[in-house]
Design an enzyme around this catalytic site. Structure first.
Site, PDB file in Angstrom:
ATOM      1  N   GLU A   1       0.813  -1.216   0.000  1.00 31.21           N
ATOM      2  CA  GLU A   1       0.000   0.000   0.000  1.00 31.21           C
ATOM      3  C   GLU A   1       0.850   1.271   0.000  1.00 31.21           C
ATOM      4  O   GLU A   1       0.367   2.357  -0.253  1.00 31.21           O
ATOM      5  CB  GLU A   1      -0.930   0.023   1.224  1.00 31.21           C
ATOM      6  CG  GLU A   1      -2.056  -0.994   1.161  1.00 31.21           C
ATOM      7  CD  GLU A   1      -2.872  -0.868  -0.113  1.00 31.21           C
ATOM      8  OE1 GLU A   1      -3.460   0.206  -0.327  1.00 31.21           O
ATOM      9  OE2 GLU A   1      -2.906  -1.834  -0.895  1.00 31.21           O
TER      10      GLU A   1
ATOM     11  N   ARG B   1      18.147   7.195 -22.892  1.00 25.80           N
ATOM     12  CA  ARG B   1      18.213   7.455 -24.337  1.00 25.80           C
ATOM     13  C   ARG B   1      18.491   8.918 -24.663  1.00 25.80           C
ATOM     14  O   ARG B   1      18.810   9.247 -25.795  1.00 25.80           O
ATOM     15  CB  ARG B   1      16.936   6.963 -25.032  1.00 25.80           C
ATOM     16  CG  ARG B   1      15.678   7.629 -24.566  1.00 25.80           C
ATOM     17  CD  ARG B   1      14.458   6.985 -25.172  1.00 25.80           C
ATOM     18  NE  ARG B   1      14.382   7.170 -26.612  1.00 25.80           N
ATOM     19  CZ  ARG B   1      14.168   8.335 -27.201  1.00 25.80           C
ATOM     20  NH1 ARG B   1      14.019   9.423 -26.468  1.00 25.80           N
ATOM     21  NH2 ARG B   1      14.109   8.440 -28.498  1.00 25.80           N
TER      22      ARG B   1
ATOM     23  N   ASP C   1      12.523  12.640 -32.071  1.00 28.79           N
ATOM     24  CA  ASP C   1      11.422  11.797 -31.640  1.00 28.79           C
ATOM     25  C   ASP C   1      10.174  12.554 -31.241  1.00 28.79           C
ATOM     26  O   ASP C   1      10.199  13.753 -31.056  1.00 28.79           O
ATOM     27  CB  ASP C   1      11.857  10.958 -30.441  1.00 28.79           C
ATOM     28  CG  ASP C   1      12.641   9.762 -30.906  1.00 28.79           C
ATOM     29  OD1 ASP C   1      12.399   9.329 -32.027  1.00 28.79           O
ATOM     30  OD2 ASP C   1      13.483   9.293 -30.147  1.00 28.79           O
TER      31      ASP C   1
END
Ligand code: 6GU
Length: 262
Positions: free
Chosen positions: A115, A153, A168
């Protein structure tokens, strides 16, 4: 960039660190990666890492001592790293965060389970809380992998092509243009002629146009949320004019909706 992942499931990261571009980034020394098993810092024969919540209620809470021990160990190894708790309560992670993270020395990524973690760990040992989206996972491990991938990346030299990260989706706040590869015909669908033309100016224009139009169709919020360039506004205007022409030529047509309908 140093990544230390703190988890009770270190095996989940074994393949991850070896896989593809992440594996290469480690090999080439762009990033370092270690997984620290929180259980190693737990006490007793059973090395328990969770316990029942004070005040009652369902679910378990991660005990503070093993987490604190693991974070202290990680900080000893990478003193410049910031400590991040992966939790759905965190600040939403996005490309902007990834870019900011890529400039840092390293991160200690604490994967919560159950939790949640004991509040005292969060208060004294955590620099930032990060969430990867508005849904609940069973633990922070997948979220930690997502953060590692998105950040790695962006580190210069990690991706092959010098500009592949820059081009991108999201880098320029537009979605990427459409991509095609061989064969030129696939199930009756042809590659757009312009891409086979060898005309680089026209190809760039076409890519920009598909990029803006896709963003408008798929993620209009990305356009609404920022100042558009003159070129983008011009392109959307041209599309508006074309759409208006169609509407005008069709406005005499079409049946009225049945009376009483909204
Ligand atoms: Cl970072 N952790 C967990 N457990 N659930 C999430 C999350 C993180 N981000 C979105 N949901």
């Amino acid at each position: 960039m140093d990544f230390s992942v703190l988890t009770i499931f270190p095996d989940m990261f074994r393949q991850f660190w070896e896989y593809g571009i992440i594996g290469k980034a480690i090999e080439k020394g762009h990033i370092s990666a270690e997984t620290i098993n929180i259980r190693n810092f737990a006490q007793g024969r059973h090395r328990v890492t969770d316990d029942r919540p004070y005040g009652g209620g369902c679910g378990m809470v991660m005990k503070p001592e093993p987490l604190a021990g693991a974070i202290r160990e990680a900080k000893l190894r990478s003193p410049l790293s910031a400590t991040i708790l992966l939790t759905p309560q965190g600040k939403p992670f996005n490309q902007e965060t990834a870019r900011a993270f890529a400039e840092q020395d390293g991160f200690i990524l604490v994967c919560g389970r159950y939790e949640g973690v004991d509040e005292r760990v969060y208060l004294d040992f955590v620099d930032h809380e990060v969430s990867i989206g508005d849904y609940v996972l069973m633990g922070g491990e997948l979220a930690a992998m997502i953060v590692v991938e998105a950040v790695t990346r962006l580190i210069p030299g990690v991706l092959g092509g010098e500009d592949s990260a820059e081009m991108d989706s999201f880098s320029g706040d537009l979605l990427e243009h459409a991509h095609y590869t061989r064969p030129p015909g696939f199930e009756e669908k042809a590659v757009p002629d312009v891409l086979l033309s060898g005309n680089h100016g026209e190809i760039e224009k076409w890519r920009f146009e598909t990029s803006v139009v896709r963003t408008f169709l798929k993620r209009p919020d990305l356009l609404a949320d920022r100042e558009l360039t003159r070129r983008e506004v011009e392109l959307l205007k041209q599309w508006c004019i074309r759409i208006e022409k169609i509407i005008r030529s069709q406005s005499g047509r079409g049946a009225d909706p049945p009376s009483g309908s909204q």
